[in-house]
Scaffold this motif. Structure first.
Motif, PDB file in Angstrom:
ATOM      1  N   GLU A   1      -8.850   0.150   7.370  1.00 35.36           N
ATOM      2  CA  GLU A   1      -9.030   1.419   6.827  1.00 35.36           C
ATOM      3  C   GLU A   1      -8.739   2.418   7.896  1.00 35.36           C
ATOM      4  OE1 GLU A   1     -10.988  -0.944   4.393  1.00 35.36           O
ATOM      5  OE2 GLU A   1     -11.248  -0.891   6.606  1.00 35.36           O
ATOM      6  N   ARG A   2      -9.100   1.938   9.151  1.00 40.46           N
ATOM      7  CA  ARG A   2      -8.687   2.819  10.317  1.00 40.46           C
ATOM      8  C   ARG A   2      -7.379   2.802  10.659  1.00 40.46           C
ATOM      9  NH1 ARG A   2     -11.228   6.582  12.480  1.00 40.46           N
ATOM     10  NH2 ARG A   2     -13.203   5.513  12.928  1.00 40.46           N
ATOM     11  N   VAL A   3      -6.515   1.672  10.512  1.00 45.27           N
ATOM     12  CA  VAL A   3      -5.229   1.639  10.540  1.00 45.27           C
ATOM     13  C   VAL A   3      -4.556   2.578   9.723  1.00 45.27           C
ATOM     14  CG1 VAL A   3      -3.095   0.193  10.438  1.00 45.27           C
ATOM     15  CG2 VAL A   3      -5.066  -0.598  11.838  1.00 45.27           C
ATOM     16  N   LEU A   4      -4.853   2.403   8.267  1.00 45.62           N
ATOM     17  CA  LEU A   4      -4.225   3.349   7.360  1.00 45.62           C
ATOM     18  C   LEU A   4      -4.605   4.802   7.423  1.00 45.62           C
ATOM     19  CD1 LEU A   4      -5.099   0.932   4.128  1.00 45.62           C
ATOM     20  CD2 LEU A   4      -2.918   1.305   5.397  1.00 45.62           C
ATOM     21  N   ALA A   5      -5.828   4.985   7.987  1.00 49.66           N
ATOM     22  CA  ALA A   5      -5.913   6.574   8.273  1.00 49.66           C
ATOM     23  C   ALA A   5      -5.007   6.877   9.140  1.00 49.66           C
ATOM     24  CB  ALA A   5      -7.549   6.573   8.719  1.00 49.66           C
ATOM     25  N   VAL A   6      -4.908   6.292  10.397  1.00 52.53           N
ATOM     26  CA  VAL A   6      -4.081   6.855  11.541  1.00 52.53           C
ATOM     27  C   VAL A   6      -2.521   6.922  10.803  1.00 52.53           C
ATOM     28  CG1 VAL A   6      -2.840   6.053  13.726  1.00 52.53           C
ATOM     29  CG2 VAL A   6      -5.446   5.816  13.097  1.00 52.53           C
ATOM     30  N   ALA A   7      -2.244   6.010  10.131  1.00 53.61           N
ATOM     31  CA  ALA A   7      -0.865   5.822   9.522  1.00 53.61           C
ATOM     32  C   ALA A   7      -0.604   7.182   8.584  1.00 53.61           C
ATOM     33  CB  ALA A   7      -0.766   4.771   8.745  1.00 53.61           C
TER      34      ALA A   7
ATOM     35  N   SER B   1      -2.152  10.019   9.006  1.00 56.36           N
ATOM     36  CA  SER B   1      -2.067  11.004   9.692  1.00 56.36           C
ATOM     37  C   SER B   1      -0.673  11.254  10.807  1.00 56.36           C
ATOM     38  CB  SER B   1      -3.050  11.127  11.144  1.00 56.36           C
ATOM     39  OG  SER B   1      -2.731   9.965  12.060  1.00 56.36           O
ATOM     40  N   VAL B   2       0.137  10.127  10.743  1.00 52.82           N
ATOM     41  CA  VAL B   2       1.317  10.309  11.378  1.00 52.82           C
ATOM     42  C   VAL B   2       2.415  10.667  10.322  1.00 52.82           C
ATOM     43  CG1 VAL B   2       3.260   8.630  12.293  1.00 52.82           C
ATOM     44  CG2 VAL B   2       0.819   8.438  13.157  1.00 52.82           C
ATOM     45  N   ALA B   3       2.183   9.857   9.122  1.00 51.74           N
ATOM     46  CA  ALA B   3       3.254  10.351   7.810  1.00 51.74           C
ATOM     47  C   ALA B   3       4.577  10.302   8.212  1.00 51.74           C
ATOM     48  CB  ALA B   3       2.963  11.621   7.294  1.00 51.74           C
ATOM     49  N   CYS B   4       5.381  10.941   7.927  1.00 51.50           N
ATOM     50  CA  CYS B   4       6.865  11.209   8.503  1.00 51.50           C
ATOM     51  C   CYS B   4       7.044  12.142   9.318  1.00 51.50           C
ATOM     52  CB  CYS B   4       7.678  11.396   7.108  1.00 51.50           C
ATOM     53  SG  CYS B   4       7.900   9.847   6.279  1.00 51.50           S
ATOM     54  N   SER B   5       6.195  12.141  10.761  1.00 45.75           N
ATOM     55  CA  SER B   5       6.280  13.219  11.572  1.00 45.75           C
ATOM     56  C   SER B   5       7.706  13.286  12.146  1.00 45.75           C
ATOM     57  CB  SER B   5       5.101  13.157  12.425  1.00 45.75           C
ATOM     58  OG  SER B   5       5.305  11.914  13.168  1.00 45.75           O
TER      59      SER B   5
ATOM     60  N   VAL C   1       0.859  -1.101   0.100  1.00 45.52           N
ATOM     61  CA  VAL C   1      -0.072  -0.037  -0.014  1.00 45.52           C
ATOM     62  C   VAL C   1       0.794   1.305  -0.193  1.00 45.52           C
ATOM     63  CG1 VAL C   1      -2.053  -1.002   1.297  1.00 45.52           C
ATOM     64  CG2 VAL C   1      -0.095   0.042   2.533  1.00 45.52           C
ATOM     65  N   THR C   2       0.318   2.382   0.088  1.00 44.12           N
ATOM     66  CA  THR C   2       0.894   3.623   0.105  1.00 44.12           C
ATOM     67  C   THR C   2       0.569   4.533   1.367  1.00 44.12           C
ATOM     68  OG1 THR C   2       1.283   3.735  -2.233  1.00 44.12           O
ATOM     69  CG2 THR C   2       1.375   5.630  -1.140  1.00 44.12           C
ATOM     70  N   VAL C   3       1.710   4.950   1.971  1.00 49.33           N
ATOM     71  CA  VAL C   3       1.201   6.002   3.075  1.00 49.33           C
ATOM     72  C   VAL C   3       2.092   6.958   3.020  1.00 49.33           C
ATOM     73  CG1 VAL C   3       1.536   6.025   5.665  1.00 49.33           C
ATOM     74  CG2 VAL C   3       0.960   3.983   4.790  1.00 49.33           C
ATOM     75  N   ALA C   4       1.422   8.202   2.778  1.00 48.21           N
ATOM     76  CA  ALA C   4       2.066   9.522   2.784  1.00 48.21           C
ATOM     77  C   ALA C   4       2.928   9.438   1.491  1.00 48.21           C
ATOM     78  CB  ALA C   4       2.682   9.873   3.954  1.00 48.21           C
ATOM     79  N   GLY C   5       2.521   8.752   0.487  1.00 48.22           N
ATOM     80  CA  GLY C   5       3.362   8.453  -0.820  1.00 48.22           C
ATOM     81  C   GLY C   5       4.452   7.810  -0.601  1.00 48.22           C
ATOM     82  N   ARG C   6       4.627   6.933   0.459  1.00 44.61           N
ATOM     83  CA  ARG C   6       5.945   6.066   0.296  1.00 44.61           C
ATOM     84  C   ARG C   6       5.258   4.415   0.689  1.00 44.61           C
ATOM     85  NH1 ARG C   6      10.575   8.365   2.009  1.00 44.61           N
ATOM     86  NH2 ARG C   6      10.381  10.742   2.619  1.00 44.61           N
TER      87      ARG C   6
ATOM     88  N   ALA D   1      14.877   8.633   8.056  1.00 46.18           N
ATOM     89  CA  ALA D   1      15.808   8.478   9.075  1.00 46.18           C
ATOM     90  C   ALA D   1      14.916   7.243   9.992  1.00 46.18           C
ATOM     91  CB  ALA D   1      16.236   9.519   9.634  1.00 46.18           C
ATOM     92  N   TYR D   2      13.632   7.024   9.825  1.00 45.77           N
ATOM     93  CA  TYR D   2      12.975   6.319  10.764  1.00 45.77           C
ATOM     94  C   TYR D   2      12.133   5.397  10.039  1.00 45.77           C
ATOM     95  CZ  TYR D   2      14.671   9.304  14.401  1.00 45.77           C
ATOM     96  OH  TYR D   2      15.462  10.163  15.158  1.00 45.77           O
ATOM     97  N   ARG D   3      11.758   4.128  10.640  1.00 44.36           N
ATOM     98  CA  ARG D   3      10.645   3.455  10.212  1.00 44.36           C
ATOM     99  C   ARG D   3       9.641   3.522  11.189  1.00 44.36           C
ATOM    100  NH1 ARG D   3      10.210  -0.828   6.988  1.00 44.36           N
ATOM    101  NH2 ARG D   3       8.785  -2.614   7.580  1.00 44.36           N
ATOM    102  N   TYR D   4       8.172   3.426  10.565  1.00 45.78           N
ATOM    103  CA  TYR D   4       7.041   3.571  11.462  1.00 45.78           C
ATOM    104  C   TYR D   4       6.336   2.280  11.292  1.00 45.78           C
ATOM    105  CZ  TYR D   4       7.886   8.768  11.540  1.00 45.78           C
ATOM    106  OH  TYR D   4       8.567   9.926  11.796  1.00 45.78           O
ATOM    107  N   THR D   5       5.528   2.170  12.292  1.00 41.15           N
ATOM    108  CA  THR D   5       4.492   1.061  12.268  1.00 41.15           C
ATOM    109  C   THR D   5       3.237   1.467  13.077  1.00 41.15           C
ATOM    110  OG1 THR D   5       6.265  -0.775  12.271  1.00 41.15           O
ATOM    111  CG2 THR D   5       4.069  -1.452  12.991  1.00 41.15           C
ATOM    112  N   VAL D   6       2.251   1.238  12.417  1.00 43.54           N
ATOM    113  CA  VAL D   6       0.904   1.597  13.084  1.00 43.54           C
ATOM    114  C   VAL D   6       0.041   0.210  13.234  1.00 43.54           C
ATOM    115  CG1 VAL D   6      -1.412   2.476  13.141  1.00 43.54           C
ATOM    116  CG2 VAL D   6       0.587   3.968  12.403  1.00 43.54           C
TER     117      VAL D   6
END
Length: 397
Positions: free
Chosen positions: A385-391, A393-397, A349-354, A372-377
């Motif tokens: 859909e909820r997990v992806l929406a939360v992801a 919102s986090v993006a590459c904060s 899938v794609t999260v924040a264009g990644r 510089a970081y790896r993210y997991t939700v």
């Protein structure tokens, strides 16, 4: 709520899968200690003792996850000593066959990927929730105060009635406490007896006032007071989600040897031993931000979710984590400084264009890399859909 996620304990690294530890059965017709219609002793009076007295079991575990129109079925052969964290799981059928073998001796968990011939060793901490499961079942019976196994009765929604976890909690930090899970009122009913694979069980059903559509049904063995079957269902974003685990072909006290819970990697296997980081937990996000130089994500969550803890990881793996919970679900956000190729999982899938990898099951997770970081939700009891929406919102904060 809630992966096969391995129930033996909690690792400092989060594991994804689909395993729900419960209990099992053997064929029988009469069980000492099962109350009769002429016995005035309430059912389940010594449930926690019966649960603790079981030395081990061997069974076929079948988990079915239904989410809207999707249906996922995983079958595994399991051997375990309840309450000790010792378990051997070999997946024989399922949508994802990565880590077909999982072996824990209570302090170390081995994950073996046969296709990649890779063995991963992870340290474990005690699973305190597993050791309290028998006591929790006894509390349900105490609340019901049933003496006739053929009767039906119900206790209205009230504090102090906790459901069993849908899946074991995983990841760094403390477990979700009973004070949190018990903050949502639950009602419990006794629905008589039923047979599960030829063995008699007591049928208990829990409902929640805080979440419409949430229910959990337990088929509890009348001799050992283990759930031979448990089904948890809830409605998420208009879709019905159901997780059902059933144990069949069960042998109680099969005489499991210590070697059952040992694993020796094949001689030519690649063995990975991820470094064990040090984890510090905080009671608030503000306290976490004050103790770390890593920016802490600010996820967009429904108002029903409350923060359970915020964690800081130091060592070779440096990162931060947030754990949230509501009446029926958990959500976590992790950010750490180790990036890996996007591989594995069930979908891209794609999260924040990644590019990101999505893993499905009773626990849904999505992971992606930023510079510089790896993210997991990760979410248990919530939709993808909820997990992806939360992801997002986090993006590459």
């Amino acid at each position: 709520m809630p992966s096969v996620s391995f129930p033996a304990g909690r690792t400092v690294l989060t594991l994804v899968g689909v395993t729900l530890v419960g209990t099992v059965l053997v064929l029988g017709l009469w069980f000492p200690g099962a109350a009769s219609s002429t016995d005035s002793t309430p059912l389940g009076t010594n449930a926690s003792e019966r649960y603790a007295a079981l030395d081990g079991l061997d069974a076929t575990e079948t988990t079915v996850i239904e989410h809207g129109d999707e249906r996922r079925r995983t079958v595994a052969h399991v051997s375990l000593r309840p309450g000790t964290g010792k378990q051997r799981t070999v997946i024989t059928h399922g949508p994802s066959r990565r880590y077909e073998r999982r072996v824990s001796n209570g302090t170390v968990l081995w994950l073996y990927d046969r296709d990649g011939n890779t063995a991963t060793m992870l340290p474990l901490s005690p699973d305190t929730d597993a050791t309290s499961r028998g006591a929790r079942i006894e509390r349900l019976f105490t609340r019901l105060n049933v003496t006739d196994p053929d009767e039906t009765t119900a206790v209205p929604v009230t504090p102090g009635v906790d459901p069993l976890p849908v899946v074991p909690h995983s990841g760094a930090g403390p477990p979700v406490s009973e004070s949190v899970t018990g903050s949502a009122n639950h009602g419990v009913s006794y629905n008589g007896t039923a047979s599960v694979d030829g063995r008699e069980t007591y049928v208990l059903r829990l409902t929640s006032a805080a979440s419409s559509g949430y229910e959990q049904t337990l088929w509890v063995d009348t001799e050992h007071f283990f759930p031979l079957k448990h089904r948890t269902a809830w409605t998420d974003d208009g879709e019905r989600v159901t997780v059902t685990t059933t144990y069949t072909n069960v042998t109680f006290d099969p005489g499991l040897s210590p070697e059952t819970f040992q694993f020796d990697p094949p001689r030519n296997a690649t063995v990975e031993r991820p470094p064990t980081p040090e984890v510090t937990t905080h009671g608030s996000i503000a306290a976490l931000r004050a103790s770390t130089d890593i920016s802490v994500p600010d996820p967009d969550l429904p108002a029903t979710f409350e923060l359970v803890y915020a964690s800081q990881t130091t060592g070779k793996a440096r990162g931060v984590g947030l754990q949230y919970v509501n009446a029926t679900s958990t959500l976590s956000v992790a950010k750490y400084n180790l990036t890996y190729p996007v591989r594995g999982g069930d979908k891209r899938v794609t999260v924040a264009g990644r590019e990101a990898v999505l893993s499905l099951g009773s626990t849904v997770s999505v992971s992606w890399n930023c510079p510089a970081y790896r993210y997991t939700v990760r979410g248990s009891g919530v939709s993808r859909e909820r997990v992806l929406a939360v992801a997002e919102s986090v993006a590459c904060s």
